[in-house]
Design an enzyme around this catalytic site. Structure first.
Site, PDB file in Angstrom:
ATOM      1  N   CYS B 130       0.847  -1.196   0.000  1.00  0.00           N
ATOM      2  CA  CYS B 130       0.000   0.000   0.000  1.00  0.00           C
ATOM      3  C   CYS B 130       0.881   1.245   0.000  1.00  0.00           C
ATOM      4  CB  CYS B 130      -0.919   0.033   1.217  1.00  0.00           C
ATOM      5  SG  CYS B 130      -1.896   1.555   1.248  1.00  0.00           S
ATOM      6  N   GLY B 243      -4.170  -4.715 -12.784  1.00  0.00           N
ATOM      7  CA  GLY B 243      -3.630  -3.453 -13.288  1.00  0.00           C
ATOM      8  C   GLY B 243      -4.353  -2.955 -14.518  1.00  0.00           C
ATOM      9  N   THR B 266     -10.199  -0.733 -10.605  1.00  0.00           N
ATOM     10  CA  THR B 266     -10.777   0.562 -10.943  1.00  0.00           C
ATOM     11  C   THR B 266     -11.960   0.452 -11.916  1.00  0.00           C
ATOM     12  OG1 THR B 266      -8.591   1.485 -10.586  1.00  0.00           O
ATOM     13  CG2 THR B 266     -10.129   2.856 -11.800  1.00  0.00           C
TER      14      THR B 266
END
Lengths: 256, 306
Positions: B130, B243, B266
């Site tokens: 992170c 990714g 995302t």
């Protein structure tokens, strides 16, 4: 209230001023009776290379007879610029309805709806809902200048409208929060949306007078559904998502 | 019928599509859109031992073909999870995985030890990557010695499947993948976000309160794909590719490069149903190409006959 993703058809793209336009979207035969004032939608912008995320807009109006929802949009960047070019019969991918809603007051109370700039958007739908509950709210709307005095006719149907413009071109000169009705009138409920400095002034006004006040906030959002935790607002209950625990907050919960 | 299942050891995933931690909440945020049990697994929002408020707003900014975030692991801590979230997520008919984070090695050990007791959590993703926390996080995953230590110590107390999530913010990600394998990890997942930043020229200030944040979205996909390809050639444990995967074609690239599974991150923000569309797309692609098992295309570009 079930959230859904749908392709809605543009019924009308109404240009208001050089910066503002209204998109009327048809929900065809879908049941939209569960949409509440204060809620928002997440719109996918297709015709802009630099726009990656969806764009959130509060619901400006719902026409239950025609089954349409309207969005009042200000052109602020490439995403909204691309949306301003939409034509009748274009489709728009929308996630809706999202977020919480304004609360309905106790009967017989005096209500003010205070909106600044594009922040007037959710107050039309709220005003109509309040009228249907028998309230006749006052409206205080603030703009930069007369050019931005948007769609006042619609608001006139809800209640008495007071205007403020920064240049004094219409209504009282100055910020909405300086308007004389805030001194001369006494309200029990204030609902507000607009730029954060304006909302903070409204909140201070209401706190000083112990007036019930809810504000609709606009934070940068990614998902709009409470998954990414990007759009948080610092509250007395910790960091809360504007998209799911808002966008409507009681001012007592905010650290203003 | 096309078989798209995959295994980490004896743990079976009915599809090779999982949702990435921090992009799918606790699953329930997506219940209105589709039955999340269709997924191979969901990896829940990163958890820490104690509650965390995360970083101050603004913690997100859109960038070309992607976004930067610096959420900073906002979560209500393990105790809250055990009491209020675990009973709900246990109802999903798929693998529910926890992404675990610590400021110290002892934090990781304590978390792993307690989560090992949660019957319905068959695996954890050890997050040593992170980029948005001051203490721990990426600091563990960008130094080979500390990475080895934390993986070794967690492995000693965690008896179920251990996935190590790798940071791309290193000179050679293969070194870290090999360390994970050597220390007994059952799989590696990569990449976490790439450290980046953006500046608002109007205000002449950084967009993020933390100045830097993690870049995700299509912008990172070519870099992620390259790293997955490198790692898949170097290790024998399953590689989970992450990714910028937005659609079936993106996911396929990762399988062809050597990933046994993928995580959708995302993309779920823009299309909450992205992951389920990708599952359908994979089945269709394999059927059309005449493959009966997705394993046949894993690492396809490395096969000698092409």
């Amino acid at each position: 209230m079930v959230k859904r993703i749908e392709n809605l058809v543009v019924v009308e793209n109404k240009s208001l001023t050089k910066d503002y336009f209204i998109l009327v979207l048809s929900c065809a035969n879908k049941d939209i009776s569960d949409i509440k004032p204060g809620q928002f939608v997440q719109v996918k912008v297709d015709k802009s290379h630099s726009t990656f995320l969806r764009r959130p807009f509060s619901v400006h109006d719902v026409d239950f007879s025609k089954n349409t929802i309207s969005l009042l949009i200000k052109i602020v960047g490439n995403g909204t610029l691309a949306l301003s070019g939409l034509k009748k019969n274009d489709t728009l991918n929308v996630i809706y309805p999202l977020g919480n809603s304004f609360s309905i007051p106790q009967p017989g109370k005096r209500i003010l709806l205070a909106g600044g700039g594009c922040g007037i958007a959710p107050l039309l739908f709220l005003g109509k809902k309040l009228r249907s509950h028998g309230f006749i709210p006052d409206l205080l709307l603030g703009f930069k200048d007369v050019e931005q005095g948007l769609e006042i006719d619609e608001y006139n149907k809800i209640g008495r409208v007071y205007l403020a413009t920064e240049d004094g071109s219409v209504g009282q000169k100055g910020y909405l929060t300086d308007h004389s009705i805030l001194k001369s009138e006494k309200y029990d409920y204030v609902y507000s949306c607009g730029p954060e400095p304006m909302l903070k002034n409204i909140a201070r006004y209401c706190k000083d007078r112990k007036i019930f006040c809810e504000v609709s906030l606009e934070n940068l959002m990614a998902c709009g559904i409470g998954a990414c935790l990007c759009c948080v607002v610092d509250t007395v209950k910790g960091n809360l998502c504007t998209c799911t625990e808002g966008p409507v907050f009681n001012i007592n919960d905010l650290k203003w | 019928m096309v078989n798209i299942g995959f295994n980490i050891g004896d743990l079976h995933f009915k599809t090779p599509v999982l949702t990435a931690s921090g992009t799918f909440g606790y699953g329930s945020e997506f219940d209105d859109f589709f039955d999340v049990s269709i997924l191979g697994g969901i990896i829940l929002k990163g958890i820490t031992l104690e509650p965390r408020e995360g970083n101050p707003y603004p913690r997100m900014v859109e960038t070309p073909s992607g976004m930067l975030n610096s959420v900073g692991l906002q979560n209500k801590g393990l105790e809250y999870f055990e009491k209020d979230i675990y009973p709900q997520v246990s109802a999903y008919n798929t693998n529910v995985l926890l992404n675990i984070n610590g400021s110290t090695v002892d934090d990781y050990i304590a978390l792993a030890y307690r989560i090992n007791k949660l019957e319905k959590i068959p695996a954890v993703e050890l997050n040593i990557s992170c980029p948005n926390v001051k203490m721990g996080g990426m600091a563990f995953g960008t130094n080979t010695e500390t990475a080895r230590t934390v993986i070794k110590k967690v492995r000693a107390v965690y008896k179920k499947k251990l996935i190590v999530k790798l940071s791309p913010n290193v000179t050679d990600i293969v070194d870290f993948a090999c360390i994970a394998q050597e220390e007994g990890a059952d799989a590696v997942s990569l990449i976490n976000t790439i450290l980046g930043m953006a500046i608002d020229t109007k205000s002449m200030k950084p967009f993020l309160s933390t100045i830097t944040g993690g870049l995700s979205g299509p912008a990172v996909k070519p870099a992620a794909l390259r790293m997955v390809w490198q790692v898949a050639k170097a290790v024998s444990i399953p590689v989970i590719g992450i990714g910028g995967i937005m659609n079936t074609s993106d996911a396929l690239e990762f399988f062809l490069a050597g990933a046994s599974a993928v995580q959708i991150g995302t993309a779920s923000f823009i299309d909450p149903k992205a992951s389920v569309r990708i599952i359908e797309g994979l089945e269709q692609y394999l059927g059309e190409k005449g493959f009966s098992n997705i394993k046949e295309i894993v690492g396809y570009i490395n096969k000698p006959n092409i």
